[in-house]
Design an enzyme around this catalytic site. Sequence first.
Site, PDB file in Angstrom:
ATOM      1  N   SER A   1      -0.166 -16.234 -53.697  1.00 25.91           N
ATOM      2  CA  SER A   1      -1.032 -16.546 -52.553  1.00 25.91           C
ATOM      3  C   SER A   1      -2.519 -16.510 -52.893  1.00 25.91           C
ATOM      4  O   SER A   1      -3.327 -15.963 -52.150  1.00 25.91           O
ATOM      5  CB  SER A   1      -0.710 -15.610 -51.380  1.00 25.91           C
ATOM      6  OG  SER A   1       0.651 -15.766 -51.016  1.00 25.91           O
TER       7      SER A   1
ATOM      8  N   GLY B   1       3.815 -17.188 -52.159  1.00 29.15           N
ATOM      9  CA  GLY B   1       4.131 -18.171 -51.119  1.00 29.15           C
ATOM     10  C   GLY B   1       3.745 -17.758 -49.710  1.00 29.15           C
ATOM     11  O   GLY B   1       4.310 -18.252 -48.742  1.00 29.15           O
TER      12      GLY B   1
ATOM     13  N   GLU C   1       2.976 -11.716 -61.231  1.00 29.18           N
ATOM     14  CA  GLU C   1       3.166 -12.260 -59.889  1.00 29.18           C
ATOM     15  C   GLU C   1       4.105 -11.362 -59.092  1.00 29.18           C
ATOM     16  O   GLU C   1       5.340 -11.496 -59.207  1.00 29.18           O
ATOM     17  CB  GLU C   1       3.794 -13.652 -59.963  1.00 29.18           C
ATOM     18  CG  GLU C   1       2.964 -14.673 -60.675  1.00 29.18           C
ATOM     19  CD  GLU C   1       3.362 -16.095 -60.283  1.00 29.18           C
ATOM     20  OE1 GLU C   1       2.495 -16.825 -59.822  1.00 29.18           O
ATOM     21  OE2 GLU C   1       4.548 -16.435 -60.404  1.00 29.18           O
TER      22      GLU C   1
ATOM     23  N   ASN D   1       1.095 -24.342 -60.714  1.00 26.45           N
ATOM     24  CA  ASN D   1       2.556 -24.427 -60.703  1.00 26.45           C
ATOM     25  C   ASN D   1       2.965 -25.313 -59.528  1.00 26.45           C
ATOM     26  O   ASN D   1       2.993 -24.870 -58.391  1.00 26.45           O
ATOM     27  CB  ASN D   1       3.122 -23.001 -60.554  1.00 26.45           C
ATOM     28  CG  ASN D   1       4.631 -22.983 -60.496  1.00 26.45           C
ATOM     29  OD1 ASN D   1       5.283 -24.012 -60.693  1.00 26.45           O
ATOM     30  ND2 ASN D   1       5.202 -21.817 -60.222  1.00 26.45           N
TER      31      ASN D   1
ATOM     32  N   LYS E   1       5.736 -26.465 -58.730  1.00 21.79           N
ATOM     33  CA  LYS E   1       7.090 -26.190 -58.203  1.00 21.79           C
ATOM     34  C   LYS E   1       7.752 -27.503 -57.804  1.00 21.79           C
ATOM     35  O   LYS E   1       7.670 -28.492 -58.522  1.00 21.79           O
ATOM     36  CB  LYS E   1       6.999 -25.213 -57.015  1.00 21.79           C
ATOM     37  CG  LYS E   1       6.228 -23.935 -57.359  1.00 21.79           C
ATOM     38  CD  LYS E   1       6.363 -22.861 -56.320  1.00 21.79           C
ATOM     39  CE  LYS E   1       5.569 -21.634 -56.737  1.00 21.79           C
ATOM     40  NZ  LYS E   1       5.773 -20.514 -55.860  1.00 21.79           N
TER      41      LYS E   1
ATOM     42  N   GLU F   1      11.159 -17.288 -59.168  1.00 18.99           N
ATOM     43  CA  GLU F   1      12.080 -18.230 -58.507  1.00 18.99           C
ATOM     44  C   GLU F   1      13.197 -18.676 -59.444  1.00 18.99           C
ATOM     45  O   GLU F   1      14.194 -19.250 -59.004  1.00 18.99           O
ATOM     46  CB  GLU F   1      11.288 -19.426 -57.932  1.00 18.99           C
ATOM     47  CG  GLU F   1      10.529 -18.997 -56.678  1.00 18.99           C
ATOM     48  CD  GLU F   1       9.235 -19.743 -56.412  1.00 18.99           C
ATOM     49  OE1 GLU F   1       9.033 -20.837 -56.956  1.00 18.99           O
ATOM     50  OE2 GLU F   1       8.409 -19.203 -55.640  1.00 18.99           O
TER      51      GLU F   1
ATOM     52  N   HIS G   1       9.763 -17.162 -64.328  1.00 13.81           N
ATOM     53  CA  HIS G   1       9.222 -17.174 -62.963  1.00 13.81           C
ATOM     54  C   HIS G   1      10.228 -16.536 -62.003  1.00 13.81           C
ATOM     55  O   HIS G   1      11.439 -16.707 -62.161  1.00 13.81           O
ATOM     56  CB  HIS G   1       8.898 -18.611 -62.532  1.00 13.81           C
ATOM     57  CG  HIS G   1       8.101 -18.657 -61.272  1.00 13.81           C
ATOM     58  ND1 HIS G   1       8.686 -18.511 -60.029  1.00 13.81           N
ATOM     59  CD2 HIS G   1       6.768 -18.765 -61.056  1.00 13.81           C
ATOM     60  CE1 HIS G   1       7.726 -18.549 -59.106  1.00 13.81           C
ATOM     61  NE2 HIS G   1       6.554 -18.712 -59.704  1.00 13.81           N
TER      62      HIS G   1
HETATM   63  P1  PGA Z   1       1.806 -19.296 -54.542  1.00 17.65           P
HETATM   64  O1  PGA Z   1       2.809 -19.346 -55.798  1.00 17.65           O
HETATM   65  O2  PGA Z   1       0.407 -19.490 -55.076  1.00 17.65           O
HETATM   66  O3  PGA Z   1       2.246 -20.436 -53.660  1.00 17.65           O
HETATM   67  O4  PGA Z   1       1.971 -17.967 -53.900  1.00 17.65           O
HETATM   68  C1  PGA Z   1       2.485 -18.727 -57.007  1.00 17.65           C
HETATM   69  C2  PGA Z   1       3.655 -18.875 -57.963  1.00 17.65           C
HETATM   70  O5  PGA Z   1       4.791 -18.613 -57.562  1.00 17.65           O
HETATM   71  O6  PGA Z   1       3.485 -19.240 -59.141  1.00 17.65           O
END
Ligand code: PGA
Length: 260
Positions: A221, A179, A173, A9, A11, A98, A96
């Site tokens: 993470s 993050g 998640e 991802n 982002k 976010e 997601h």
């Molecule tokens: P991250 O993000 O690996 O940076 O924690 C995962 C995600 O939000 O898909």
Amino acid sequence: MKKRIIAGNWKLYIEEVDAAKKLASTLKRARSKTPNIDLIVLPSATLLGTVAGALKGSNIAVGAQAIQPFQSGAYTGYVSPAAVKEVGATWALVGHSERRMQTIDGVPAAGESDEQVAAQVRAAHEAGLKVMLCIGEVERDPGGAHFSVIERQLSSALSPLAKTNIKLAIAYEPVWAIGKTSADAMKPADLEEMVIFIRRTLTELFDRAAAAKIPILYGGSVDASNAHELLTQGGVVGFLVGRASTDSKSCIELLKVCQG
Ligand code: PGA
């Protein structure tokens, strides 16, 4: 060995065409050494066509980070599932955290509701895209309320499609683990418990055989340092990876660990 799935991802970590092309060609080169992994790349919307073109013939799938349920007409600013499919996407990431958040960094954000997520899942499915549905609690509750959050997110998004042959993967998640650093990721035993719960909920929504085939991924993470134990003890078949998927070196290291 069971085939693994790694979805990157991107982002808004990668916004420039050159950076996207560079990472795509790194992944293309790594592909021959990772036959045991189904690789999916999720660039931002403006880079979808570029990345799909760069990965053509590589057997690496491309997906959209978000889609909207409208197909065509008076829908200013929306991106339809058919449009992302046309530029080469075969997957849609839906729900997601976010996208579900009301605010990010103090700025009002998409704030997508369960109803919106359900409409997006349906639209992606109808357009012939595979759906990666993201679910996850914002925080853990000592009383176990996070299990009800997960059940609600799964049922609201999937009950209308229970009788269909939807091509689906679940990305669990937990928002509190996204993050951060690998030390903050979920512990494998807790993950395994949640995967069992998700599988049971899917079995109630679909029939047992169909539910057993739905891949469950973990995200939050993940990097090369924690991937092995999460894969071998957490009950998942792969990962949805944010930050670590956007840097060539950490991404290759992660793929090596997951290839086994
Ligand atoms: P991250 O993000 O690996 O940076 O924690 C995962 C995600 O939000 O898909």
